[in-house]
Structure formats: C-alpha cells, structure tokens
Write a protein that holds these residues in place. Sequence first.
Motif, PDB file in Angstrom:
ATOM      1  N   GLN A  30       0.854  -1.230  -0.027  1.00 53.63           N
ATOM      2  CA  GLN A  30      -0.024   0.152  -0.077  1.00 53.63           C
ATOM      3  C   GLN A  30       0.950   1.238   0.130  1.00 53.63           C
ATOM      4  OE1 GLN A  30      -3.186  -0.824  -0.279  1.00 53.63           O
ATOM      5  NE2 GLN A  30      -3.511   1.547  -0.697  1.00 53.63           N
ATOM      6  N   ILE A  33       2.019   1.763  -3.526  1.00 53.07           N
ATOM      7  CA  ILE A  33       0.776   2.334  -4.281  1.00 53.07           C
ATOM      8  C   ILE A  33       0.702   3.802  -3.981  1.00 53.07           C
ATOM      9  CG2 ILE A  33      -1.424   2.311  -4.428  1.00 53.07           C
ATOM     10  CD1 ILE A  33      -1.224  -0.671  -4.150  1.00 53.07           C
ATOM     11  N   ALA A  34       0.785   4.228  -2.758  1.00 60.24           N
ATOM     12  CA  ALA A  34       0.580   5.590  -2.254  1.00 60.24           C
ATOM     13  C   ALA A  34       1.606   6.507  -2.850  1.00 60.24           C
ATOM     14  CB  ALA A  34       0.302   5.833  -0.955  1.00 60.24           C
ATOM     15  N   LYS A  37       1.700   6.979  -6.719  1.00 54.08           N
ATOM     16  CA  LYS A  37       0.322   8.064  -6.939  1.00 54.08           C
ATOM     17  C   LYS A  37       0.701   9.379  -6.629  1.00 54.08           C
ATOM     18  CE  LYS A  37      -3.887   5.156  -6.773  1.00 54.08           C
ATOM     19  NZ  LYS A  37      -5.237   4.981  -5.812  1.00 54.08           N
ATOM     20  N   GLY A  38       1.748   9.425  -5.626  1.00 59.36           N
ATOM     21  CA  GLY A  38       2.116  10.949  -5.365  1.00 59.36           C
ATOM     22  C   GLY A  38       1.150  11.384  -3.890  1.00 59.36           C
ATOM     23  N   GLY A  39       0.451  10.383  -3.443  1.00 57.64           N
ATOM     24  CA  GLY A  39      -0.464  10.699  -2.221  1.00 57.64           C
ATOM     25  C   GLY A  39       0.504  10.523  -0.914  1.00 57.64           C
ATOM     26  N   TYR A  40       1.761  10.078  -1.111  1.00 57.60           N
ATOM     27  CA  TYR A  40       2.632   9.748   0.269  1.00 57.60           C
ATOM     28  C   TYR A  40       4.039  10.396   0.077  1.00 57.60           C
ATOM     29  CZ  TYR A  40       4.902   7.325   3.947  1.00 57.60           C
ATOM     30  OH  TYR A  40       5.974   6.768   4.951  1.00 57.60           O
TER      31      TYR A  40
ATOM     32  N   ALA B 126      -5.389   9.283   0.942  1.00 55.79           N
ATOM     33  CA  ALA B 126      -4.043   8.432   0.249  1.00 55.79           C
ATOM     34  C   ALA B 126      -4.478   7.684  -1.133  1.00 55.79           C
ATOM     35  CB  ALA B 126      -3.436   7.624   1.177  1.00 55.79           C
ATOM     36  N   ARG B 127      -5.803   6.819  -1.010  1.00 57.37           N
ATOM     37  CA  ARG B 127      -6.079   6.111  -1.966  1.00 57.37           C
ATOM     38  C   ARG B 127      -6.563   6.954  -3.271  1.00 57.37           C
ATOM     39  NH1 ARG B 127      -9.535   2.598   1.049  1.00 57.37           N
ATOM     40  NH2 ARG B 127     -11.302   3.947   0.535  1.00 57.37           N
ATOM     41  N   ASP B 128      -7.418   8.064  -2.709  1.00 53.83           N
ATOM     42  CA  ASP B 128      -7.828   8.959  -3.899  1.00 53.83           C
ATOM     43  C   ASP B 128      -6.841   9.866  -4.465  1.00 53.83           C
ATOM     44  OD1 ASP B 128     -10.042   7.488  -3.425  1.00 53.83           O
ATOM     45  OD2 ASP B 128     -11.318   9.064  -2.578  1.00 53.83           O
ATOM     46  N   ALA B 129      -5.595  10.023  -3.754  1.00 59.19           N
ATOM     47  CA  ALA B 129      -4.580  11.006  -4.381  1.00 59.19           C
ATOM     48  C   ALA B 129      -4.190  10.837  -5.796  1.00 59.19           C
ATOM     49  CB  ALA B 129      -3.452  11.011  -3.275  1.00 59.19           C
TER      50      ALA B 129
END
Lengths: 69, 131
Positions: A30, A33-34, A37-40, B126-129
């Motif tokens: 996870q 993945i994050a 995606k650039g979310g982390y 975080a999943r939708d970012a």
Amino acid sequence: MRIVNVVRNRRQEAGITQEELAVQCGVSRQTIIALEKGGYGPSLGLAMRVANALAASVDDLFWLEDASS
Amino acid sequence: MRNTLLVMIVGLVVFASGLALSLRYDLEWLRVVSYVVGIFGTGVGVMVSKRQRQRSSRSDAPDSVEAVQDVNSRAAAFIDGVLSTALALAVSAVRPGIPAWSVCFILLMAMAGAYWIRRAIAQRGARDADS
C-alpha cells in the motif's frame, strides 16, 4: 512545493512488481501504491531504499515541483 | 479482517452466554468473569489479530503509509479526546444524576470513534490522491 516521482516508470522498466519492491524496501505494498500515486511523501530512509532497489539515485526518482505549475 | 471479526463474534458469544448463565443461576462471579473475558479478552484478541495482520503485510514498518496514518490519526484523536473529556466533565457537573459509568462509556466510544473516522478519512485521502 510537492514531491513528485517517477517510481512507477522506473519500477516497470526494472520489471519488478509493487509487492517485490515493497519487500525490498521493508514496507507494505500500500505504501508503494501511495508513493507512486504521489499521495505519500516518503521519509529520507525510504526514498534511499527505493532508489537502491531501483538502482537509481534519489535525485533521479524524486524532485520538488511547484504546486502552481 | 476476517480473524478480527471472528474474535469479536466469539467474544460476544462468550459474553452473552456467560451473562445469560449468570442471570439464570444467579451467579455473581460468572457475571464478573463474563465481563472480563468478554470485553477485555475481545479487546486483547482484536489487538493481537491486528498486530499479526500488520506484521504479515509489513504495514507496521515505521516508513509505511499505514504507520504514518496511524500516528497522525492518534494525534488528531488526542485533541478530540481532550475536548470530549472536557465536555463529559461539564455534563457530569451540570447533571450529577447521570451514572459515571455511562459517561465513561460514551467517552470511550467517542475517542475510539474519533480515531477510526480520522483513520478512514486518511486512508481514503491516500487512496484517492492523484487518481
């Protein structure tokens, strides 16, 4: 400023899966993945482990980008 | 997740059975044991199950996104806990007739709920970012 990366591209070029990269870096899938995606925003240690696993430098994989651009 | 649900169901069954038997045969000690085993045991069981799941997925690693979300959610839930406690204190002072155990129970539920809601929001974020 936000952190952008090309981890997904470099990982696919290296032919390894997210799970394999996660195992090499000692984090969950996870997280990869994050990260892709650039979310982390990774810690310095994780960024260095990812770079090491993909045989690249941290600078090649991650850089700062102006949020407005 | 399946193991956690199983532990919770077993705990509930043990608690309900013990409570029913204690009422049926008027056994005070069984009522206390039911509360301890049912509630405390379920809590410990859920925690152990969660730790096993985290270890197998490496989501307990300090650099994992789940660990970061966990820390952030705990920090935010702490503020919620302080505010809830202040509110509970005010309610107890204004309405002294309300049993202390019910105030504590609501407080506990509010703090646990605050943590899980914040955790769910962080996970969704975080999943939708960028997707």
